[in-house]
Design a protein around this motif. Structure first.
Motif, PDB file in Angstrom:
ATOM      1  N   LYS A 119      28.546  28.585 -10.455  1.00 21.37           N
ATOM      2  CA  LYS A 119      27.615  27.946  -9.575  1.00 21.37           C
ATOM      3  C   LYS A 119      27.671  26.922  -8.645  1.00 21.37           C
ATOM      4  O   LYS A 119      27.197  26.861  -7.387  1.00 21.37           O
ATOM      5  N   TYR A 120      28.967  27.077  -7.932  1.00 18.76           N
ATOM      6  CA  TYR A 120      29.592  25.606  -7.017  1.00 18.76           C
ATOM      7  C   TYR A 120      30.575  26.243  -6.189  1.00 18.76           C
ATOM      8  O   TYR A 120      31.178  25.760  -5.356  1.00 18.76           O
ATOM      9  N   TYR A 121      30.620  27.719  -6.590  1.00 20.11           N
ATOM     10  CA  TYR A 121      32.673  28.395  -5.737  1.00 20.11           C
ATOM     11  C   TYR A 121      31.535  27.874  -4.304  1.00 20.11           C
ATOM     12  O   TYR A 121      32.976  27.688  -3.496  1.00 20.11           O
ATOM     13  N   THR A 122      30.886  28.780  -4.133  1.00 24.12           N
ATOM     14  CA  THR A 122      30.628  29.202  -2.494  1.00 24.12           C
ATOM     15  C   THR A 122      30.680  27.290  -2.148  1.00 24.12           C
ATOM     16  O   THR A 122      31.168  27.651  -0.980  1.00 24.12           O
ATOM     17  N   GLU A 123      29.603  26.919  -2.136  1.00 22.71           N
ATOM     18  CA  GLU A 123      29.652  25.695  -1.467  1.00 22.71           C
ATOM     19  C   GLU A 123      31.374  25.088  -1.114  1.00 22.71           C
ATOM     20  O   GLU A 123      31.148  24.331  -0.323  1.00 22.71           O
ATOM     21  N   ILE A 124      31.713  24.837  -2.246  1.00 23.28           N
ATOM     22  CA  ILE A 124      33.047  24.263  -2.657  1.00 23.28           C
ATOM     23  C   ILE A 124      33.702  24.639  -1.146  1.00 23.28           C
ATOM     24  O   ILE A 124      34.795  24.074  -0.678  1.00 23.28           O
ATOM     25  N   TYR A 125      33.814  26.107  -1.351  1.00 25.49           N
ATOM     26  CA  TYR A 125      34.114  27.035  -0.418  1.00 25.49           C
ATOM     27  C   TYR A 125      34.206  26.874   1.149  1.00 25.49           C
ATOM     28  O   TYR A 125      34.920  26.654   2.050  1.00 25.49           O
ATOM     29  N   LEU A 126      32.886  27.048   1.211  1.00 26.90           N
ATOM     30  CA  LEU A 126      32.608  26.212   2.570  1.00 26.90           C
ATOM     31  C   LEU A 126      32.902  24.630   3.350  1.00 26.90           C
ATOM     32  O   LEU A 126      33.092  24.583   4.032  1.00 26.90           O
ATOM     33  N   TYR A 127      32.720  24.227   1.893  1.00 31.09           N
ATOM     34  CA  TYR A 127      32.971  22.943   2.366  1.00 31.09           C
ATOM     35  C   TYR A 127      34.504  23.060   2.647  1.00 31.09           C
ATOM     36  O   TYR A 127      34.733  22.164   3.993  1.00 31.09           O
ATOM     37  N   ALA A 128      35.338  23.135   2.382  1.00 29.19           N
ATOM     38  CA  ALA A 128      36.396  23.563   2.466  1.00 29.19           C
ATOM     39  C   ALA A 128      37.028  24.346   3.807  1.00 29.19           C
ATOM     40  O   ALA A 128      37.905  23.420   4.737  1.00 29.19           O
ATOM     41  N   PHE A 129      36.290  25.254   4.437  1.00 29.38           N
ATOM     42  CA  PHE A 129      36.671  25.854   5.296  1.00 29.38           C
ATOM     43  C   PHE A 129      36.132  24.498   6.414  1.00 29.38           C
ATOM     44  O   PHE A 129      37.194  24.899   8.039  1.00 29.38           O
ATOM     45  N   SER A 130      35.143  24.147   6.195  1.00 31.22           N
ATOM     46  CA  SER A 130      34.715  23.148   7.330  1.00 31.22           C
ATOM     47  C   SER A 130      36.029  21.941   7.990  1.00 31.22           C
ATOM     48  O   SER A 130      35.250  21.725   9.001  1.00 31.22           O
ATOM     49  N   LEU A 131      36.424  22.101   6.447  1.00 31.81           N
ATOM     50  CA  LEU A 131      37.375  20.775   6.623  1.00 31.81           C
ATOM     51  C   LEU A 131      38.503  21.230   7.532  1.00 31.81           C
ATOM     52  O   LEU A 131      39.309  20.319   8.319  1.00 31.81           O
ATOM     53  N   CYS A 132      38.970  22.485   7.166  1.00 36.32           N
ATOM     54  CA  CYS A 132      40.422  22.988   7.738  1.00 36.32           C
ATOM     55  C   CYS A 132      40.312  23.785   8.787  1.00 36.32           C
ATOM     56  O   CYS A 132      41.537  24.544   9.289  1.00 36.32           O
ATOM     57  N   LYS A 133      39.458  24.838   8.864  1.00 38.47           N
ATOM     58  CA  LYS A 133      39.203  25.890   9.611  1.00 38.47           C
ATOM     59  C   LYS A 133      40.479  27.747   9.132  1.00 38.47           C
ATOM     60  O   LYS A 133      40.686  27.333  10.273  1.00 38.47           O
ATOM     61  N   ASP A 134      40.703  27.130   8.167  1.00 39.51           N
ATOM     62  CA  ASP A 134      41.515  27.586   7.923  1.00 39.51           C
ATOM     63  C   ASP A 134      41.134  28.576   6.068  1.00 39.51           C
ATOM     64  O   ASP A 134      40.807  28.344   5.264  1.00 39.51           O
ATOM     65  N   HIS A 135      40.689  29.854   6.271  1.00 40.65           N
ATOM     66  CA  HIS A 135      40.541  30.635   5.204  1.00 40.65           C
ATOM     67  C   HIS A 135      42.192  30.024   3.927  1.00 40.65           C
ATOM     68  O   HIS A 135      41.171  30.164   2.821  1.00 40.65           O
ATOM     69  N   TYR A 136      42.922  30.753   4.032  1.00 39.25           N
ATOM     70  CA  TYR A 136      44.214  30.485   3.254  1.00 39.25           C
ATOM     71  C   TYR A 136      44.163  29.261   2.393  1.00 39.25           C
ATOM     72  O   TYR A 136      44.496  28.436   1.522  1.00 39.25           O
ATOM     73  N   ILE A 137      43.616  28.061   3.446  1.00 39.49           N
ATOM     74  CA  ILE A 137      44.005  26.734   3.166  1.00 39.49           C
ATOM     75  C   ILE A 137      42.881  25.990   2.029  1.00 39.49           C
ATOM     76  O   ILE A 137      42.225  25.696   0.880  1.00 39.49           O
ATOM     77  N   ALA A 138      41.577  26.967   3.028  1.00 37.94           N
ATOM     78  CA  ALA A 138      40.665  26.394   2.311  1.00 37.94           C
ATOM     79  C   ALA A 138      40.394  27.290   0.379  1.00 37.94           C
ATOM     80  O   ALA A 138      39.428  26.584  -0.222  1.00 37.94           O
ATOM     81  N   GLN A 139      40.564  28.550   0.980  1.00 46.17           N
ATOM     82  CA  GLN A 139      41.221  28.768  -0.546  1.00 46.17           C
ATOM     83  C   GLN A 139      42.220  28.398  -1.212  1.00 46.17           C
ATOM     84  O   GLN A 139      41.535  27.654  -3.031  1.00 46.17           O
ATOM     85  N   ASP A 140      42.699  27.660  -0.936  1.00 46.23           N
ATOM     86  CA  ASP A 140      43.793  26.783  -2.288  1.00 46.23           C
ATOM     87  C   ASP A 140      43.170  25.352  -2.340  1.00 46.23           C
ATOM     88  O   ASP A 140      43.396  25.086  -3.384  1.00 46.23           O
ATOM     89  N   LEU A 141      42.225  24.837  -1.090  1.00 44.63           N
ATOM     90  CA  LEU A 141      41.780  23.091  -1.795  1.00 44.63           C
ATOM     91  C   LEU A 141      40.786  23.838  -2.951  1.00 44.63           C
ATOM     92  O   LEU A 141      40.152  22.847  -3.568  1.00 44.63           O
ATOM     93  N   THR A 142      40.427  24.981  -2.581  1.00 44.71           N
ATOM     94  CA  THR A 142      38.564  25.140  -3.919  1.00 44.71           C
ATOM     95  C   THR A 142      39.649  25.356  -4.910  1.00 44.71           C
ATOM     96  O   THR A 142      39.124  24.567  -6.485  1.00 44.71           O
TER      97      THR A 142
END
Length: 159
Positions: A7-30
């Motif tokens: 339910k929330y993966y996409t939103e959490i990933y987009l939020y993480a990506f908006s914070l770090c602007k790095d795909h791999y870091i956003a994946q790790d954060l998610t």
């Protein structure tokens, strides 16, 4: 837990990506966000989406503290990656991708407010809790972010 993830993966990933602007870091954060949720989530948490976003933001701050080469104040001005990422699959429409790229170029406070409001569907009150700002400040910040984004998009159309 699987339902929460789906339910929330996409939103959490987009939020993480908006914070770090790095795909791999956003994946790790998610993934770390959902791992923390698995370890400590209980029935007393009423607003799960808000809680997950808060955990994600705190994990990002921890990451920044550990890796001094990133700076929130500098705006993390890395350009979007050219290789196809899950983000490209999420945002398929070219206009939406263009809009999202303009959002990512905004200063961090504007970017966060826009992402929380439009991509994560948080209310002004929830955004106030998330950012620690008063509701009136959130409204003003959202107004300024929209205005700045409008100017940027109109400037692009004139070219």
């Amino acid at each position: 837990m699987e339902k929460l993830y789906n339910k929330y993966y996409t939103e959490i990933y987009l939020y993480a990506f908006s914070l770090c602007k790095d795909h791999y870091i956003a994946q790790d954060l998610t993934s770390d966000t959902f791992f923390k949720a698995m370890l400590s989530l209980d029935d007393s948490i009423q607003y799960i989406k808000y809680w997950l976003l808060r955990v994600c933001k705190n994990l990002f701050f921890d990451y920044v503290r550990k890796n001094r080469k990133l700076s929130i104040i500098d705006g993390l001005e890395n350009s979007l990656q050219i290789e196809e990422t899950p983000l490209d699959k999420i945002i398929e429409n070219e206009e939406k991708r263009n809009l999202y790229q303009h959002v990512m170029k905004l200063r961090p406070s504007y970017r966060e407010i826009i992402i929380l409001y439009y991509y994560c569907d948080l209310t002004i009150k929830e955004m106030s809790c998330q950012t620690g700002l008063a509701e009136s400040s959130v409204k003003a910040l959202l107004f300024r972010a929209r205005k700045k984004l409008k100017v940027e998009l109109e400037g692009q159309n004139e070219i």
